[in-house]
Design a protein around this motif. Sequence first.
Motif, PDB file in Angstrom:
ATOM      1  N   VAL A 101       0.832  -1.201   0.000  1.00  0.00           N
ATOM      2  CA  VAL A 101       0.000   0.000   0.000  1.00  0.00           C
ATOM      3  C   VAL A 101       0.868   1.255   0.000  1.00  0.00           C
ATOM      4  CG1 VAL A 101      -1.680   1.314   1.351  1.00  0.00           C
ATOM      5  CG2 VAL A 101      -1.960  -1.146   1.082  1.00  0.00           C
ATOM      6  N   SER A 102       2.004   1.202   0.696  1.00  0.00           N
ATOM      7  CA  SER A 102       2.887   2.367   0.775  1.00  0.00           C
ATOM      8  C   SER A 102       3.553   2.657  -0.564  1.00  0.00           C
ATOM      9  CB  SER A 102       3.959   2.143   1.851  1.00  0.00           C
ATOM     10  OG  SER A 102       3.372   1.967   3.131  1.00  0.00           O
ATOM     11  N   LEU A 103       3.905   1.611  -1.316  1.00  0.00           N
ATOM     12  CA  LEU A 103       4.642   1.801  -2.566  1.00  0.00           C
ATOM     13  C   LEU A 103       3.728   2.077  -3.753  1.00  0.00           C
ATOM     14  CD1 LEU A 103       7.392  -0.965  -2.219  1.00  0.00           C
ATOM     15  CD2 LEU A 103       7.612   1.495  -1.815  1.00  0.00           C
ATOM     16  N   ASP A 104       2.576   1.384  -3.807  1.00  0.00           N
ATOM     17  CA  ASP A 104       1.689   1.552  -4.963  1.00  0.00           C
ATOM     18  C   ASP A 104       0.265   1.178  -4.552  1.00  0.00           C
ATOM     19  OD1 ASP A 104       0.331   1.508  -7.393  1.00  0.00           O
ATOM     20  OD2 ASP A 104       2.069   0.786  -8.500  1.00  0.00           O
ATOM     21  N   ARG A 105      -0.507   2.192  -4.190  1.00  0.00           N
ATOM     22  CA  ARG A 105      -1.861   1.955  -3.692  1.00  0.00           C
ATOM     23  C   ARG A 105      -2.754   1.323  -4.763  1.00  0.00           C
ATOM     24  NH1 ARG A 105      -3.404   4.615   0.787  1.00  0.00           N
ATOM     25  NH2 ARG A 105      -5.512   4.995   0.025  1.00  0.00           N
ATOM     26  N   GLU A 106      -2.643   1.788  -5.998  1.00  0.00           N
ATOM     27  CA  GLU A 106      -3.505   1.269  -7.053  1.00  0.00           C
ATOM     28  C   GLU A 106      -3.182  -0.199  -7.355  1.00  0.00           C
ATOM     29  OE1 GLU A 106      -6.111   2.847  -8.043  1.00  0.00           O
ATOM     30  OE2 GLU A 106      -5.500   4.476  -6.712  1.00  0.00           O
ATOM     31  N   MET A 107      -1.911  -0.537  -7.351  1.00  0.00           N
ATOM     32  CA  MET A 107      -1.529  -1.928  -7.561  1.00  0.00           C
ATOM     33  C   MET A 107      -2.034  -2.800  -6.426  1.00  0.00           C
ATOM     34  SD  MET A 107      -0.102  -4.234  -9.410  1.00  0.00           S
ATOM     35  CE  MET A 107       0.888  -3.313 -10.601  1.00  0.00           C
ATOM     36  N   ALA A 108      -1.921  -2.292  -5.196  1.00  0.00           N
ATOM     37  CA  ALA A 108      -2.419  -3.045  -4.050  1.00  0.00           C
ATOM     38  C   ALA A 108      -3.925  -3.271  -4.160  1.00  0.00           C
ATOM     39  CB  ALA A 108      -2.088  -2.295  -2.758  1.00  0.00           C
ATOM     40  N   ARG A 109      -4.639  -2.244  -4.621  1.00  0.00           N
ATOM     41  CA  ARG A 109      -6.085  -2.385  -4.804  1.00  0.00           C
ATOM     42  C   ARG A 109      -6.398  -3.398  -5.904  1.00  0.00           C
ATOM     43  NH1 ARG A 109      -7.004   2.611  -4.854  1.00  0.00           N
ATOM     44  NH2 ARG A 109      -7.733   2.902  -2.717  1.00  0.00           N
ATOM     45  N   ALA A 110      -5.602  -3.379  -6.972  1.00  0.00           N
ATOM     46  CA  ALA A 110      -5.808  -4.329  -8.068  1.00  0.00           C
ATOM     47  C   ALA A 110      -5.543  -5.762  -7.629  1.00  0.00           C
ATOM     48  CB  ALA A 110      -4.905  -3.969  -9.241  1.00  0.00           C
ATOM     49  N   LEU A 111      -4.657  -5.934  -6.647  1.00  0.00           N
ATOM     50  CA  LEU A 111      -4.350  -7.266  -6.123  1.00  0.00           C
ATOM     51  C   LEU A 111      -5.388  -7.749  -5.113  1.00  0.00           C
ATOM     52  CD1 LEU A 111      -0.482  -6.945  -5.658  1.00  0.00           C
ATOM     53  CD2 LEU A 111      -1.702  -8.268  -7.409  1.00  0.00           C
ATOM     54  N   GLY A 112      -6.412  -6.931  -4.887  1.00  0.00           N
ATOM     55  CA  GLY A 112      -7.485  -7.337  -3.987  1.00  0.00           C
ATOM     56  C   GLY A 112      -7.283  -6.961  -2.534  1.00  0.00           C
ATOM     57  N   MET A 113      -6.275  -6.157  -2.247  1.00  0.00           N
ATOM     58  CA  MET A 113      -6.045  -5.746  -0.857  1.00  0.00           C
ATOM     59  C   MET A 113      -7.060  -4.683  -0.455  1.00  0.00           C
ATOM     60  SD  MET A 113      -1.881  -5.503  -0.657  1.00  0.00           S
ATOM     61  CE  MET A 113      -0.867  -6.902  -1.138  1.00  0.00           C
ATOM     62  N   ARG A 114      -7.471  -4.722   0.786  1.00  0.00           N
ATOM     63  CA  ARG A 114      -8.437  -3.762   1.321  1.00  0.00           C
ATOM     64  C   ARG A 114      -7.694  -2.510   1.771  1.00  0.00           C
ATOM     65  NH1 ARG A 114     -12.675  -7.584   4.769  1.00  0.00           N
ATOM     66  NH2 ARG A 114     -13.277  -8.940   3.011  1.00  0.00           N
ATOM     67  N   VAL A 115      -7.450  -1.631   0.818  1.00  0.00           N
ATOM     68  CA  VAL A 115      -6.605  -0.469   1.056  1.00  0.00           C
ATOM     69  C   VAL A 115      -7.196   0.427   2.146  1.00  0.00           C
ATOM     70  CG1 VAL A 115      -5.639   1.616   0.012  1.00  0.00           C
ATOM     71  CG2 VAL A 115      -5.654  -0.539  -1.272  1.00  0.00           C
ATOM     72  N   PHE A 116      -8.512   0.617   2.121  1.00  0.00           N
ATOM     73  CA  PHE A 116      -9.165   1.478   3.115  1.00  0.00           C
ATOM     74  C   PHE A 116      -8.899   0.978   4.537  1.00  0.00           C
ATOM     75  CE2 PHE A 116     -12.990   2.116   5.780  1.00  0.00           C
ATOM     76  CZ  PHE A 116     -12.922   3.493   5.919  1.00  0.00           C
TER      77      PHE A 116
END
Length: 292
Positions: free
Chosen positions: A164-179
Amino acid sequence: MPITDFINDLLNPDLAFLPKALLVAVMSSIVCGVVGCYVVLRGMAFIGDAVAHAVFPGLAVAFVIQGSLVIGGAVAGVITALLVAVFSQNRRIKEDSIIGVFYVAAFALGIVIISQAPGYAGSLQQFLFGSITGIPDEDIFVVGITGALLLAVVFLFHKEFVAVSLDREMARALGMRVFWLDIVLYVMVTVAIVISVQTIGNILVLALLITPAAAARLLTDRLAVMMLLAPVVGGTSAVLGLYLSWSYDLPVGGTIVLVLTAVFLLAWTFAPRHGLIAKRWRQAAVSSVAPG
């Protein structure tokens, strides 16, 4: 003061507050050093500064009702962090604006609350700049247990926090719950700051969160090494700062911050790859081999 005299004072039962202050300072430095790596990596120093303001009303309420400052500050900080996370979902207003609104309001509320307490001026100075006296025994256990829980969360969610710290959009695309990861990280920053406030103060606590991690960032390119170096830098600086403040009758919070700053400046100048001298050498080497 010779170091032997300082050690004798630590062992002196009439100065029982001194080893307690040292223990709290080292524990909070270790926790802030680890959590601060995510703050530096993500470029969210402003959030750390804002959280330091947000915990103030909780500290003020705890002081007025003679409760635990750690618990009071944590509750206030977590509530404010949740409000920021929720209101930030409206992308019409940027996150830093929401942070500015809520955290400054929280700090103002804290000033109003503490102004109603007896001994207002002295208690306000203690909150803002720290104090090595009067740390209750129960707070040592609270800081120790809370710090251990924070480090456990870091161990469990390290990969997610890095992503999430390095690339929020990539983390979101990987299914991580960024919020939800944002909320967890905000809460971690809040708690790390709260357990440090009694020693270093509300105003200066940001240095304990940011400076060790920033120094470690200059010394290594590997995040794992950085997360080991930062708490070492923070803990060592806390010990040296407390020693100097006790020896020369200086404010403990300010002394610790100055020691941290000195370590950062040394890293800035002498770091093997990213220090000022190393960069100058590389530039000189390139210039010497450049044609004509």
